[in-house]
Every structure is written in structure tokens, then in C-alpha cells.
Design a protein around this motif. Sequence first.
Motif, PDB file in Angstrom:
ATOM      1  N   ARG A 147       0.846  -1.194   0.000  1.00 26.52           N
ATOM      2  CA  ARG A 147       0.000   0.000   0.000  1.00 26.52           C
ATOM      3  C   ARG A 147       0.883   1.245   0.000  1.00 26.52           C
ATOM      4  O   ARG A 147       2.008   1.218   0.469  1.00 26.52           O
ATOM      5  N   LEU A 148       0.324   2.322  -0.528  1.00 27.59           N
ATOM      6  CA  LEU A 148       1.044   3.595  -0.513  1.00 27.59           C
ATOM      7  C   LEU A 148       0.961   4.206   0.881  1.00 27.59           C
ATOM      8  O   LEU A 148      -0.086   4.146   1.528  1.00 27.59           O
ATOM      9  N   PRO A 149       2.037   4.813   1.337  1.00 26.91           N
ATOM     10  CA  PRO A 149       1.999   5.466   2.650  1.00 26.91           C
ATOM     11  C   PRO A 149       1.044   6.654   2.643  1.00 26.91           C
ATOM     12  O   PRO A 149       0.821   7.290   1.606  1.00 26.91           O
ATOM     13  N   SER A 150       0.515   6.966   3.800  1.00 24.90           N
ATOM     14  CA  SER A 150      -0.455   8.060   3.908  1.00 24.90           C
ATOM     15  C   SER A 150       0.142   9.398   3.490  1.00 24.90           C
ATOM     16  O   SER A 150      -0.565  10.260   2.973  1.00 24.90           O
ATOM     17  N   VAL A 151       1.444   9.588   3.673  1.00 21.19           N
ATOM     18  CA  VAL A 151       2.061  10.846   3.279  1.00 21.19           C
ATOM     19  C   VAL A 151       1.976  11.029   1.757  1.00 21.19           C
ATOM     20  O   VAL A 151       1.754  12.136   1.270  1.00 21.19           O
ATOM     21  N   VAL A 152       2.103   9.944   0.997  1.00 15.10           N
ATOM     22  CA  VAL A 152       1.987  10.023  -0.462  1.00 15.10           C
ATOM     23  C   VAL A 152       0.556  10.379  -0.840  1.00 15.10           C
ATOM     24  O   VAL A 152       0.319  11.246  -1.684  1.00 15.10           O
ATOM     25  N   LEU A 153      -0.405   9.724  -0.200  1.00 14.27           N
ATOM     26  CA  LEU A 153      -1.807  10.022  -0.486  1.00 14.27           C
ATOM     27  C   LEU A 153      -2.164  11.467  -0.121  1.00 14.27           C
ATOM     28  O   LEU A 153      -2.933  12.107  -0.818  1.00 14.27           O
ATOM     29  N   GLY A 154      -1.570  11.964   0.966  1.00 14.73           N
ATOM     30  CA  GLY A 154      -1.796  13.360   1.340  1.00 14.73           C
ATOM     31  C   GLY A 154      -1.272  14.320   0.289  1.00 14.73           C
ATOM     32  O   GLY A 154      -1.932  15.317  -0.048  1.00 14.73           O
ATOM     33  N   LEU A 155      -0.109  14.010  -0.277  1.00 16.52           N
ATOM     34  CA  LEU A 155       0.443  14.839  -1.355  1.00 16.52           C
ATOM     35  C   LEU A 155      -0.443  14.796  -2.590  1.00 16.52           C
ATOM     36  O   LEU A 155      -0.662  15.812  -3.238  1.00 16.52           O
ATOM     37  N   VAL A 156      -0.953  13.618  -2.901  1.00 19.39           N
ATOM     38  CA  VAL A 156      -1.841  13.470  -4.053  1.00 19.39           C
ATOM     39  C   VAL A 156      -3.080  14.318  -3.863  1.00 19.39           C
ATOM     40  O   VAL A 156      -3.536  14.994  -4.788  1.00 19.39           O
ATOM     41  N   GLU A 157      -3.645  14.319  -2.666  1.00 20.89           N
ATOM     42  CA  GLU A 157      -4.839  15.128  -2.382  1.00 20.89           C
ATOM     43  C   GLU A 157      -4.530  16.611  -2.521  1.00 20.89           C
ATOM     44  O   GLU A 157      -5.329  17.374  -3.029  1.00 20.89           O
ATOM     45  N   GLU A 158      -3.330  17.031  -2.048  1.00 22.12           N
ATOM     46  CA  GLU A 158      -2.946  18.448  -2.174  1.00 22.12           C
ATOM     47  C   GLU A 158      -2.803  18.852  -3.630  1.00 22.12           C
ATOM     48  O   GLU A 158      -3.208  19.949  -4.021  1.00 22.12           O
ATOM     49  N   ILE A 159      -2.234  17.972  -4.442  1.00 18.94           N
ATOM     50  CA  ILE A 159      -2.055  18.265  -5.870  1.00 18.94           C
ATOM     51  C   ILE A 159      -3.406  18.378  -6.541  1.00 18.94           C
ATOM     52  O   ILE A 159      -3.610  19.235  -7.404  1.00 18.94           O
ATOM     53  N   GLY A 160      -4.359  17.529  -6.132  1.00 15.55           N
ATOM     54  CA  GLY A 160      -5.678  17.524  -6.735  1.00 15.55           C
ATOM     55  C   GLY A 160      -6.505  18.757  -6.440  1.00 15.55           C
ATOM     56  O   GLY A 160      -7.486  19.035  -7.109  1.00 15.55           O
TER      57      GLY A 160
END
Length: 161
Positions: A147-160
Motif C-alpha cells: 500500500r502507498l503510505p499516507s504521506v503520499v496520499l496526502g500529497l496526491v490530495e494536495e495536488i488535486g
Amino acid sequence: MIQALRTHPLLIVGPLMASTLACGSESLKMHARAATVVGSSLSVVRAGIHEARENALNEAELETVGSDPETRLEAMERVARHFSPGVIAYNSVQAALQLWVHTLLAIAADEAGEGVEQELLSAASSLLRAWNPMAGALMDVGVEVPRLPSVVLGLVEEIGE
């Protein structure tokens, strides 16, 4: 449907996406038409999976009327496990299609002399957003995917945003 899992859709769509990188406008139109056909076909597949799963859940519910709650729950979980490979396959193809479409949009933007960064970010973002749900679904059928770490998902959400 389990056969569909043996060859991951990204392995199929990936070369198609790569072939678009050096294509002219006619080839780009052909890829766009093909992606449209795939998208339309996926809508039909989604409806079919949904209807079959609904029917199976209704049947399991009717078969367990009067049974204890654990028996009813087990019947529902059995149906969910039965349809899990089909749902995983559908979601994989949907994610690959989104990546393909964003790649086509990036190429079209590049040919028009516009920046491609937004489309490339959208492509990467859609793939990363689909990753953890896909990993969880694959784990349900015995395939381990990190699974992707939550920090990566947080960055993805910020980019979106």
C-alpha cells in the motif's frame, strides 16, 4: 473473470499508451475513439456485474430467511467474495482507462503547444488514488500488493486541489 486477473490491464493498456507518445493527429484520433469504445464497454460490464451481484445477494438473503444472523452474514460475505475478482478486474481496467485518457489529453495539449503538466499530474493522481483500494481488493483474494503510505496520499490530495 479470474482469468482477467492473470494479465493486469496496465500491462495491456501500458503499451497502447506508450504507442501514443509518437503518434500524429490521426493516430491520436484513433486512440481517442478506441478509448471511447473501451469506456462505453466498461459501462455495460459495470451494469452486468452490479446486476449479477444484486441478484446473488437477493437470492442469498431469501435462502437464509429465518436463519441466525451469523448464517445470513456468512451468505452475504460468500457472495461478496465470489464477485470480488470481477470487481477487481473492472476497477483495474477503469484505472488503466483513466491513465490512457489522461495520456492522450497530455499528448493533445503538447501538440497544441500547451503545457502538459496538468494532464500528467491528473494521470499520476488518478493512478495513485486507485492504488490503495486496488491493493486492498487484491489482498482479499490472496494477492499481496504494498500500500502507498499516507504521506503520499496526502500529497496526491494536495495536488488535486
